[in-house]
Design a protein around this motif. Structure first.
Motif, PDB file in Angstrom:
ATOM      1  N   GLY A  79      30.566 -44.240 -68.486  1.00 21.76           N
ATOM      2  CA  GLY A  79      30.653 -45.618 -69.452  1.00 21.76           C
ATOM      3  C   GLY A  79      31.829 -45.403 -70.681  1.00 21.76           C
ATOM      4  N   ILE A  80      31.721 -44.267 -71.297  1.00 23.22           N
ATOM      5  CA  ILE A  80      32.601 -43.803 -72.332  1.00 23.22           C
ATOM      6  C   ILE A  80      34.153 -43.802 -71.778  1.00 23.22           C
ATOM      7  CG2 ILE A  80      30.981 -43.030 -73.852  1.00 23.22           C
ATOM      8  CD1 ILE A  80      31.867 -40.199 -73.356  1.00 23.22           C
ATOM      9  N   SER A  81      34.155 -43.341 -70.552  1.00 22.00           N
ATOM     10  CA  SER A  81      35.749 -43.556 -69.911  1.00 22.00           C
ATOM     11  C   SER A  81      35.915 -44.890 -69.283  1.00 22.00           C
ATOM     12  CB  SER A  81      35.596 -42.544 -68.533  1.00 22.00           C
ATOM     13  OG  SER A  81      35.082 -41.237 -68.988  1.00 22.00           O
ATOM     14  N   GLY A  82      35.107 -45.859 -69.830  1.00 22.85           N
ATOM     15  CA  GLY A  82      35.550 -47.304 -69.200  1.00 22.85           C
ATOM     16  C   GLY A  82      35.246 -47.437 -67.825  1.00 22.85           C
ATOM     17  N   PHE A  83      34.512 -46.948 -67.027  1.00 20.72           N
ATOM     18  CA  PHE A  83      34.060 -47.217 -65.659  1.00 20.72           C
ATOM     19  C   PHE A  83      32.609 -47.765 -65.759  1.00 20.72           C
ATOM     20  CE2 PHE A  83      37.133 -43.719 -65.345  1.00 20.72           C
ATOM     21  CZ  PHE A  83      38.074 -44.126 -64.609  1.00 20.72           C
ATOM     22  N   PHE A  84      32.501 -48.865 -65.406  1.00 21.70           N
ATOM     23  CA  PHE A  84      31.272 -49.545 -65.281  1.00 21.70           C
ATOM     24  C   PHE A  84      30.829 -49.954 -63.790  1.00 21.70           C
ATOM     25  CE2 PHE A  84      32.509 -50.172 -69.728  1.00 21.70           C
ATOM     26  CZ  PHE A  84      31.826 -49.690 -70.310  1.00 21.70           C
ATOM     27  N   TRP A  85      30.472 -49.110 -63.187  1.00 12.63           N
ATOM     28  CA  TRP A  85      30.259 -49.166 -61.920  1.00 12.63           C
ATOM     29  C   TRP A  85      28.697 -49.685 -61.293  1.00 12.63           C
ATOM     30  CZ3 TRP A  85      32.976 -44.060 -60.302  1.00 12.63           C
ATOM     31  CH2 TRP A  85      34.331 -44.074 -60.567  1.00 12.63           C
TER      32      TRP A  85
ATOM     33  N   MET B   1      40.745 -38.430 -69.957  1.00 15.48           N
ATOM     34  CA  MET B   1      39.675 -38.987 -69.396  1.00 15.48           C
ATOM     35  C   MET B   1      38.728 -39.916 -70.230  1.00 15.48           C
ATOM     36  SD  MET B   1      36.383 -36.857 -67.669  1.00 15.48           S
ATOM     37  CE  MET B   1      34.931 -37.810 -67.020  1.00 15.48           C
ATOM     38  N   PHE B   2      38.508 -39.612 -71.411  1.00 10.74           N
ATOM     39  CA  PHE B   2      37.456 -40.327 -72.231  1.00 10.74           C
ATOM     40  C   PHE B   2      38.046 -41.250 -73.111  1.00 10.74           C
ATOM     41  CE2 PHE B   2      35.162 -36.359 -71.425  1.00 10.74           C
ATOM     42  CZ  PHE B   2      34.028 -36.898 -70.787  1.00 10.74           C
ATOM     43  N   GLY B   3      39.353 -41.569 -72.870  1.00 18.25           N
ATOM     44  CA  GLY B   3      40.057 -42.523 -73.754  1.00 18.25           C
ATOM     45  C   GLY B   3      40.118 -42.582 -75.158  1.00 18.25           C
ATOM     46  N   SER B   4      39.600 -43.582 -75.626  1.00 21.43           N
ATOM     47  CA  SER B   4      39.665 -43.731 -77.381  1.00 21.43           C
ATOM     48  C   SER B   4      38.411 -43.351 -77.621  1.00 21.43           C
ATOM     49  CB  SER B   4      39.925 -45.101 -77.635  1.00 21.43           C
ATOM     50  OG  SER B   4      38.786 -45.896 -77.033  1.00 21.43           O
ATOM     51  N   TYR B   5      37.440 -42.721 -76.952  1.00 23.37           N
ATOM     52  CA  TYR B   5      36.206 -42.280 -77.173  1.00 23.37           C
ATOM     53  C   TYR B   5      36.380 -41.029 -78.302  1.00 23.37           C
ATOM     54  CZ  TYR B   5      31.284 -41.092 -77.315  1.00 23.37           C
ATOM     55  OH  TYR B   5      29.821 -40.852 -77.622  1.00 23.37           O
ATOM     56  N   THR B   6      35.655 -40.875 -79.421  1.00 21.10           N
ATOM     57  CA  THR B   6      35.737 -39.801 -80.327  1.00 21.10           C
ATOM     58  C   THR B   6      34.220 -39.135 -80.299  1.00 21.10           C
ATOM     59  OG1 THR B   6      35.286 -41.326 -82.196  1.00 21.10           O
ATOM     60  CG2 THR B   6      37.391 -40.563 -81.902  1.00 21.10           C
ATOM     61  N   PHE B   7      34.298 -37.850 -80.097  1.00 20.07           N
ATOM     62  CA  PHE B   7      32.919 -37.086 -79.962  1.00 20.07           C
ATOM     63  C   PHE B   7      32.415 -37.041 -81.525  1.00 20.07           C
ATOM     64  CE2 PHE B   7      34.968 -36.459 -75.923  1.00 20.07           C
ATOM     65  CZ  PHE B   7      33.972 -36.609 -75.078  1.00 20.07           C
ATOM     66  N   ASP B   8      31.342 -36.964 -81.660  1.00 20.14           N
ATOM     67  CA  ASP B   8      30.571 -36.645 -82.899  1.00 20.14           C
ATOM     68  C   ASP B   8      29.303 -35.831 -82.509  1.00 20.14           C
ATOM     69  OD1 ASP B   8      29.490 -36.384 -85.394  1.00 20.14           O
ATOM     70  OD2 ASP B   8      29.019 -38.403 -85.463  1.00 20.14           O
ATOM     71  N   TRP B   9      29.677 -34.349 -82.685  1.00 19.33           N
ATOM     72  CA  TRP B   9      28.492 -33.369 -82.505  1.00 19.33           C
ATOM     73  C   TRP B   9      27.525 -33.366 -83.740  1.00 19.33           C
ATOM     74  CZ3 TRP B   9      28.264 -32.152 -77.382  1.00 19.33           C
ATOM     75  CH2 TRP B   9      29.590 -32.511 -76.817  1.00 19.33           C
ATOM     76  N   THR B  10      27.761 -33.850 -84.777  1.00 16.13           N
ATOM     77  CA  THR B  10      26.720 -33.498 -86.090  1.00 16.13           C
ATOM     78  C   THR B  10      25.468 -33.859 -85.647  1.00 16.13           C
ATOM     79  OG1 THR B  10      28.432 -35.006 -87.224  1.00 16.13           O
ATOM     80  CG2 THR B  10      27.704 -33.353 -88.423  1.00 16.13           C
ATOM     81  N   PRO B  11      25.188 -35.184 -85.125  1.00 22.54           N
ATOM     82  CA  PRO B  11      23.686 -35.315 -85.076  1.00 22.54           C
ATOM     83  C   PRO B  11      23.001 -34.600 -83.990  1.00 22.54           C
ATOM     84  CG  PRO B  11      25.073 -37.308 -84.140  1.00 22.54           C
ATOM     85  CD  PRO B  11      26.077 -36.372 -84.750  1.00 22.54           C
ATOM     86  N   VAL B  12      23.765 -34.144 -83.196  1.00 19.40           N
ATOM     87  CA  VAL B  12      23.309 -32.929 -82.179  1.00 19.40           C
ATOM     88  C   VAL B  12      23.026 -31.822 -83.098  1.00 19.40           C
ATOM     89  CG1 VAL B  12      23.356 -31.803 -79.923  1.00 19.40           C
ATOM     90  CG2 VAL B  12      24.657 -34.075 -80.384  1.00 19.40           C
ATOM     91  N   TRP B  13      23.811 -31.286 -83.737  1.00 18.31           N
ATOM     92  CA  TRP B  13      23.619 -29.982 -84.298  1.00 18.31           C
ATOM     93  C   TRP B  13      22.583 -29.954 -85.412  1.00 18.31           C
ATOM     94  CZ3 TRP B  13      24.355 -25.237 -84.086  1.00 18.31           C
ATOM     95  CH2 TRP B  13      24.452 -24.562 -85.401  1.00 18.31           C
TER      96      TRP B  13
END
Lengths: 215, 228
Positions: A79-85, B1-13
């Motif tokens: 999903g976050i890579s933009g693939f909605f299969w 692979m994840f394009g423009s997605y920004t990871f946010d690990w603070t809530p997990v921590w």
């Protein structure tokens, strides 16, 4: 007669059967993918030391993390890579790789169980390496691996119920929907359980017959 | 692979204490259901082998249903289904009882396989020496059974741990359930689930290591015995 009983009609049973059909459909695709990939991975892990080392983490992780987490994780990663299969394709993929991981283990132990003398006898008769594999090793290993593979198939068929978590309406999710409509949890679940039981029992019965035919 | 997605690990921590508590609940259910399931399994195996229909038919039904239906179905049956004829169970009890039921069925077949490996003359010899039937089992059969069923049992325990993750679906706050509710608040699905996956991985590795260590401590003579 309880007033709810009227609502639980043939259409509920039909809805459950449709769910069972989707369970089978998902199961068949996942098992087909898993078996083909599993045989491939099993051969690589048996014959290539580098391949075995490279594949070890995949096998290890798919077997040590709950399937439900694998499904949610891969679904969100896609999903976050933009693939909605959609849930069906993601379900086939994750369940297929999961099945492949277990199948590769069964295939590998089958291949390793073929006695060395048999392999050498094949080569001594003048078969090439490939001919030896196709006509001597694979049939023997296949027979050894078959019962283990059936166990993997039964496991994967039951595990299709987890794909419901990303929105695929298979048998168990369908029965939950019917329960919400009719409030007849016990009867509906008994029917769903009966369908799972019949599917698994039929596969084991056919497998037993195939096993006796091979002897 | 994840394009423009920004990871946010603070809530997990920040959620580390909740996650660890969830892991504790998962382990607790896995250990208790495994022990209880194995105890039941021993009697199921004996009942199935007894040759008396009044014992073997119910035992066989238990074993076949637990092995031929999804574990999630067994949880549903207790969580949704039982409510129709009895007071309904909360999510902890239904997950606990369903996984016990599941473990008992699988362990019964492991124990039955182990019993097949012990020659029947062992029982007869023990009875011939004047031991009562329970004593013959406890002092002669069980010690020979343990090395045979040890590694399949460790595997079944790992299954038991992985199966606790199904608690999420009926809203139980074990590791997966905690993760699910946290990600639905923070929308950090990927981050939360990858950390949870790592936690399960570590737990399974610890169990595997303990299993290997236990086999050296508990069964130092097992491999020697086989060679003889």
């Amino acid at each position: 007669m309880s007033p709810y009983f009227v609502e639980l009609g043939p259409q509920s049973l039909w809805y459950l059967l449709e769910g069972a059909g989707r369970t089978l459909w998902l199961g068949i695709w996942a098992i087909a993918l898993g078996t083909i990939l599993g045989i491939l991975l099993g051969c690589i892990r048996t014959y290539s030391r580098v391949g075995a080392i490279l594949l070890a983490p995949l096998i290890d992780i798919t077997r040590s993390v709950p399937l439900i987490i694998q499904i949610v994780l891969i679904n969100s990663a896609l999903g976050i890579s933009g693939f909605f299969w959609g849930p069906f394709v993601v379900g086939v993929l994750v369940l297929g790789v999961y099945t492949a991981s277990y199948t590769s283990e069964v295939v590998r132990s089958g291949l390793q169980a073929v006695p060395d003398v048999t392999k050498r006898a094949g080569r001594a008769l003048g078969l090439t390496g490939l001919q030896n594999f196709v006509f001597i090793i694979a049939p023997i290993a296949g027979r050894i691996a078959f019962p283990g593979w059936i166990n993997v198939v039964l496991g994967s068929l039951k595990d299709t119920s987890l794909v419901a978590v990303i929105g695929y309406v298979e048998l168990l999710r369908a029965s939950q929907i019917v329960i919400t409509q009719t409030q007849e949890a016990l009867i509906v679940l008994a029917v769903a359980g009966g369908i799972y039981f019949v599917m698994c029992f039929a596969i084991s019965a056919v497998a037993k017959r195939v096993e006796t035919m091979q002897r | 692979m994840f394009g423009s997605y920004t990871f946010d690990w603070t809530p997990v921590w920040n959620a580390a204490p909740e996650l660890l508590y969830g892991a504790y609940v998962s382990l607790q259910i896995a250990v208790l259901t495994f022990l209880l399931g194995s105890a039941i399994a021993f009697f199921l195996a004996l009942a199935k082998n007894s040759g008396r229909a009044i014992l073997s038919v119910p035992a066989n039904a238990w074993i076949e249903v637990s092995r031929n239906t999804p574990c999630l179905f067994q949880i549903y049956m207790l969580y949704f289904g039982l409510g129709a004829i009895a007071p309904s169970l909360d999510s902890y009890s239904s997950v606990f009882l369903a996984i016990t039921f599941n473990n008992a069925g699988y362990m019964a077949e492991i124990i039955r396989g182990g019993l097949k490996a012990i020659p029947p003359t062992q029982t007869r010899a023990a009875r011939g020496l004047g031991l009562t039937a329970p004593r013959a089992y406890l002092f002669v059969i069980v010690p020979q059974l343990i090395p045979v069923i040890y590694f399949p049992s460790v595997n079944q325990f790992i299954w038991s741990l992985l199966n606790t993750s199904l608690g999420m679906i009926v809203g139980l706050n074990e590791l997966t359930g905690v993760t699910y509710s946290l990600q639905s608040i923070t929308f950090r699905t990927f981050e939360f689930f990858i950390v949870t996956a790592a936690l399960y991985y570590v737990m399974v590795k610890i169990v595997t290591a303990l299993g290997a260590w236990g086999s050296r401590v508990l069964l130092p003579n097992a491999t020697k015995g086989e060679r003889r």
